[in-house]
Design a protein around this motif. Structure first.
Motif, PDB file in Angstrom:
ATOM      1  N   THR A 125     -35.759 -19.744 -87.214  1.00 46.75           N
ATOM      2  CA  THR A 125     -35.691 -18.287 -87.130  1.00 46.75           C
ATOM      3  C   THR A 125     -37.129 -17.807 -87.172  1.00 46.75           C
ATOM      4  OG1 THR A 125     -35.408 -18.167 -89.532  1.00 46.75           O
ATOM      5  CG2 THR A 125     -33.398 -18.153 -88.203  1.00 46.75           C
ATOM      6  N   GLU A 126     -37.444 -16.945 -88.093  1.00 42.58           N
ATOM      7  CA  GLU A 126     -38.827 -16.509 -88.266  1.00 42.58           C
ATOM      8  C   GLU A 126     -39.639 -17.588 -88.987  1.00 42.58           C
ATOM      9  OE1 GLU A 126     -41.219 -12.835 -90.414  1.00 42.58           O
ATOM     10  OE2 GLU A 126     -39.084 -12.631 -90.007  1.00 42.58           O
ATOM     11  N   TRP A 127     -38.937 -18.459 -89.722  1.00 32.77           N
ATOM     12  CA  TRP A 127     -39.555 -19.546 -90.477  1.00 32.77           C
ATOM     13  C   TRP A 127     -38.990 -20.874 -90.022  1.00 32.77           C
ATOM     14  CZ3 TRP A 127     -43.376 -18.685 -94.076  1.00 32.77           C
ATOM     15  CH2 TRP A 127     -43.575 -17.360 -94.453  1.00 32.77           C
ATOM     16  N   VAL A 128     -39.792 -21.930 -90.163  1.00 38.47           N
ATOM     17  CA  VAL A 128     -39.394 -23.280 -89.758  1.00 38.47           C
ATOM     18  C   VAL A 128     -39.560 -24.210 -90.958  1.00 38.47           C
ATOM     19  CG1 VAL A 128     -39.885 -25.159 -88.155  1.00 38.47           C
ATOM     20  CG2 VAL A 128     -40.246 -22.813 -87.430  1.00 38.47           C
ATOM     21  N   ARG A 129     -38.550 -25.033 -91.201  1.00 41.40           N
ATOM     22  CA  ARG A 129     -38.647 -26.005 -92.297  1.00 41.40           C
ATOM     23  C   ARG A 129     -39.322 -27.263 -91.758  1.00 41.40           C
ATOM     24  NH1 ARG A 129     -34.680 -28.861 -96.322  1.00 41.40           N
ATOM     25  NH2 ARG A 129     -36.261 -29.186 -97.900  1.00 41.40           N
ATOM     26  N   VAL A 130     -40.409 -27.686 -92.410  1.00 39.27           N
ATOM     27  CA  VAL A 130     -41.222 -28.811 -91.941  1.00 39.27           C
ATOM     28  C   VAL A 130     -41.553 -29.762 -93.092  1.00 39.27           C
ATOM     29  CG1 VAL A 130     -42.276 -27.498 -90.041  1.00 39.27           C
ATOM     30  CG2 VAL A 130     -43.376 -27.513 -92.298  1.00 39.27           C
ATOM     31  N   ARG A 131     -42.034 -30.955 -92.711  1.00 38.10           N
ATOM     32  CA  ARG A 131     -42.501 -31.930 -93.702  1.00 38.10           C
ATOM     33  C   ARG A 131     -43.775 -32.572 -93.176  1.00 38.10           C
ATOM     34  NH1 ARG A 131     -38.193 -34.112 -95.811  1.00 38.10           N
ATOM     35  NH2 ARG A 131     -37.446 -34.890 -93.821  1.00 38.10           N
ATOM     36  N   HIS A 132     -44.784 -32.658 -94.041  1.00 35.92           N
ATOM     37  CA  HIS A 132     -46.046 -33.313 -93.710  1.00 35.92           C
ATOM     38  C   HIS A 132     -45.885 -34.810 -93.955  1.00 35.92           C
ATOM     39  CE1 HIS A 132     -50.290 -34.522 -94.272  1.00 35.92           C
ATOM     40  NE2 HIS A 132     -50.513 -33.605 -93.342  1.00 35.92           N
ATOM     41  N   GLN A 133     -46.703 -35.632 -93.317  1.00 40.41           N
ATOM     42  CA  GLN A 133     -46.618 -37.092 -93.479  1.00 40.41           C
ATOM     43  C   GLN A 133     -46.849 -37.529 -94.925  1.00 40.41           C
ATOM     44  OE1 GLN A 133     -49.509 -38.925 -90.956  1.00 40.41           O
ATOM     45  NE2 GLN A 133     -51.254 -38.160 -92.116  1.00 40.41           N
ATOM     46  N   ASP A 134     -47.494 -36.701 -95.727  1.00 32.10           N
ATOM     47  CA  ASP A 134     -47.715 -37.003 -97.141  1.00 32.10           C
ATOM     48  C   ASP A 134     -46.493 -36.705 -97.997  1.00 32.10           C
ATOM     49  OD1 ASP A 134     -50.274 -37.794 -96.546  1.00 32.10           O
ATOM     50  OD2 ASP A 134     -51.203 -35.912 -97.144  1.00 32.10           O
ATOM     51  N   GLY A 135     -45.418 -36.177 -97.382  1.00 30.71           N
ATOM     52  CA  GLY A 135     -44.186 -35.897 -98.108  1.00 30.71           C
ATOM     53  C   GLY A 135     -44.002 -34.456 -98.519  1.00 30.71           C
ATOM     54  N   ILE A 136     -45.012 -33.624 -98.347  1.00 34.17           N
ATOM     55  CA  ILE A 136     -44.892 -32.206 -98.705  1.00 34.17           C
ATOM     56  C   ILE A 136     -43.959 -31.530 -97.708  1.00 34.17           C
ATOM     57  CG2 ILE A 136     -46.127 -30.024 -98.968  1.00 34.17           C
ATOM     58  CD1 ILE A 136     -48.625 -31.733 -99.652  1.00 34.17           C
ATOM     59  N   ALA A 137     -42.911 -30.885 -98.227  1.00 33.17           N
ATOM     60  CA  ALA A 137     -41.940 -30.198 -97.374  1.00 33.17           C
ATOM     61  C   ALA A 137     -41.895 -28.729 -97.757  1.00 33.17           C
ATOM     62  CB  ALA A 137     -40.569 -30.827 -97.513  1.00 33.17           C
ATOM     63  N   GLY A 138     -41.787 -27.881 -96.753  1.00 35.35           N
ATOM     64  CA  GLY A 138     -41.728 -26.451 -97.005  1.00 35.35           C
ATOM     65  C   GLY A 138     -41.466 -25.689 -95.722  1.00 35.35           C
ATOM     66  N   PHE A 139     -41.878 -24.448 -95.720  1.00 31.78           N
ATOM     67  CA  PHE A 139     -41.612 -23.545 -94.599  1.00 31.78           C
ATOM     68  C   PHE A 139     -42.917 -22.971 -94.056  1.00 31.78           C
ATOM     69  CE2 PHE A 139     -37.909 -23.716 -97.210  1.00 31.78           C
ATOM     70  CZ  PHE A 139     -36.847 -23.699 -96.322  1.00 31.78           C
ATOM     71  N   VAL A 140     -42.984 -22.884 -92.738  1.00 30.42           N
ATOM     72  CA  VAL A 140     -44.131 -22.294 -92.065  1.00 30.42           C
ATOM     73  C   VAL A 140     -43.592 -21.261 -91.071  1.00 30.42           C
ATOM     74  CG1 VAL A 140     -44.236 -24.036 -90.216  1.00 30.42           C
ATOM     75  CG2 VAL A 140     -46.308 -22.842 -90.881  1.00 30.42           C
ATOM     76  N   ARG A 141     -44.374 -20.243 -90.805  1.00 35.23           N
ATOM     77  CA  ARG A 141     -43.949 -19.227 -89.828  1.00 35.23           C
ATOM     78  C   ARG A 141     -43.809 -19.878 -88.447  1.00 35.23           C
ATOM     79  NH1 ARG A 141     -43.119 -14.384 -90.502  1.00 35.23           N
ATOM     80  NH2 ARG A 141     -43.592 -13.281 -92.403  1.00 35.23           N
ATOM     81  N   ALA A 142     -42.722 -19.557 -87.760  1.00 37.29           N
ATOM     82  CA  ALA A 142     -42.434 -20.141 -86.452  1.00 37.29           C
ATOM     83  C   ALA A 142     -43.541 -19.846 -85.438  1.00 37.29           C
ATOM     84  CB  ALA A 142     -41.100 -19.642 -85.931  1.00 37.29           C
ATOM     85  N   GLY A 143     -44.164 -18.693 -85.525  1.00 40.79           N
ATOM     86  CA  GLY A 143     -45.214 -18.325 -84.582  1.00 40.79           C
ATOM     87  C   GLY A 143     -46.510 -19.087 -84.769  1.00 40.79           C
ATOM     88  N   GLU A 144     -46.610 -19.867 -85.844  1.00 40.53           N
ATOM     89  CA  GLU A 144     -47.836 -20.611 -86.118  1.00 40.53           C
ATOM     90  C   GLU A 144     -47.774 -22.066 -85.671  1.00 40.53           C
ATOM     91  OE1 GLU A 144     -48.461 -19.990 -90.337  1.00 40.53           O
ATOM     92  OE2 GLU A 144     -49.280 -17.994 -89.982  1.00 40.53           O
ATOM     93  N   VAL A 145     -46.639 -22.471 -85.090  1.00 38.91           N
ATOM     94  CA  VAL A 145     -46.484 -23.862 -84.638  1.00 38.91           C
ATOM     95  C   VAL A 145     -45.939 -23.903 -83.219  1.00 38.91           C
ATOM     96  CG1 VAL A 145     -46.176 -24.833 -86.954  1.00 38.91           C
ATOM     97  CG2 VAL A 145     -44.179 -24.046 -85.681  1.00 38.91           C
ATOM     98  N   PHE A 146     -46.185 -25.016 -82.543  1.00 39.10           N
ATOM     99  CA  PHE A 146     -45.655 -25.288 -81.206  1.00 39.10           C
ATOM    100  C   PHE A 146     -44.666 -26.427 -81.328  1.00 39.10           C
ATOM    101  CE2 PHE A 146     -45.744 -28.019 -77.450  1.00 39.10           C
ATOM    102  CZ  PHE A 146     -45.386 -27.136 -76.459  1.00 39.10           C
ATOM    103  N   GLY A 147     -43.519 -26.265 -80.673  1.00 36.54           N
ATOM    104  CA  GLY A 147     -42.518 -27.332 -80.654  1.00 36.54           C
ATOM    105  C   GLY A 147     -41.120 -26.885 -81.024  1.00 36.54           C
ATOM    106  N   ILE A 148     -40.933 -25.578 -81.100  1.00 37.93           N
ATOM    107  CA  ILE A 148     -39.595 -25.060 -81.417  1.00 37.93           C
ATOM    108  C   ILE A 148     -39.129 -24.096 -80.359  1.00 37.93           C
ATOM    109  CG2 ILE A 148     -39.693 -25.371 -83.887  1.00 37.93           C
ATOM    110  CD1 ILE A 148     -40.510 -22.412 -84.075  1.00 37.93           C
TER     111      ILE A 148
END
Length: 148
Positions: A125-148
């Motif tokens: 939606t406006e936010w995307v649930r993501v995980r970094h390779q180090d295991g940190i998981a959280g939410f980032v604004r959809a407009g700040e990433v490519f691939g959705i």
């Protein structure tokens, strides 16, 4: 035909178009893939895409797909080198990964432009649930990433 039937038909067609017109994203699944200027290994090599790089499929031709990268560049690659596993790449400087989908939530990490993140939930939606390779998981604004 009644007005309500016309509206119902238009709504069904609109929903079908939205589904059919939705962006089709994949990630490079092989260790890397070569991107060409044409759908053939005889084409000129443009560049090598690393494992995990997200791409948008914009056309298909046999076993080949035309893809768009984060910079908007178009190229061809064999579809067998792509994976349904989804990643996103940060396209802004200092994207904040937060504990919840809220601007006031705790910042778990800051990801610089070009950082690769695993897409945990593709229902963005406006936010995307993501995980970094180090295991940190959280939410980032959809407009700040490519691939959705």
């Amino acid at each position: 035909m009644t007005i309500s039937r016309i509206f119902a038909t238009a709504a069904v067609l609109l929903l079908a178009c939205v589904h059919a017109c939705a962006a089709d994203f994949r990630s490079v699944g092989s260790p890397s893939v070569v991107l060409y200027d044409a759908p053939s290994v005889k084409g000129s090599k443009r560049y090598i895409a690393p494992r995990g790089m997200p791409v948008e499929i914009v056309a298909r031709y046999g076993d080949w797909v035309k893809v768009r990268d984060v910079d908007g560049e178009l190229a061809w690659t064999e579809s067998k080198g792509l994976s349904a596993r989804r990643n996103v790449v940060v396209k802004v400087a200092f994207a904040k990964v937060r504990a919840a989908a809220d601007d006031n939530a705790t910042i778990l990490m800051t990801a610089d432009k070009g950082v690769l993140l695993e897409l945990v939930d593709p229902q963005a939606t406006e936010w995307v649930r993501v995980r970094h390779q180090d295991g940190i998981a959280g939410f980032v604004r959809a407009g700040e990433v490519f691939g959705i």
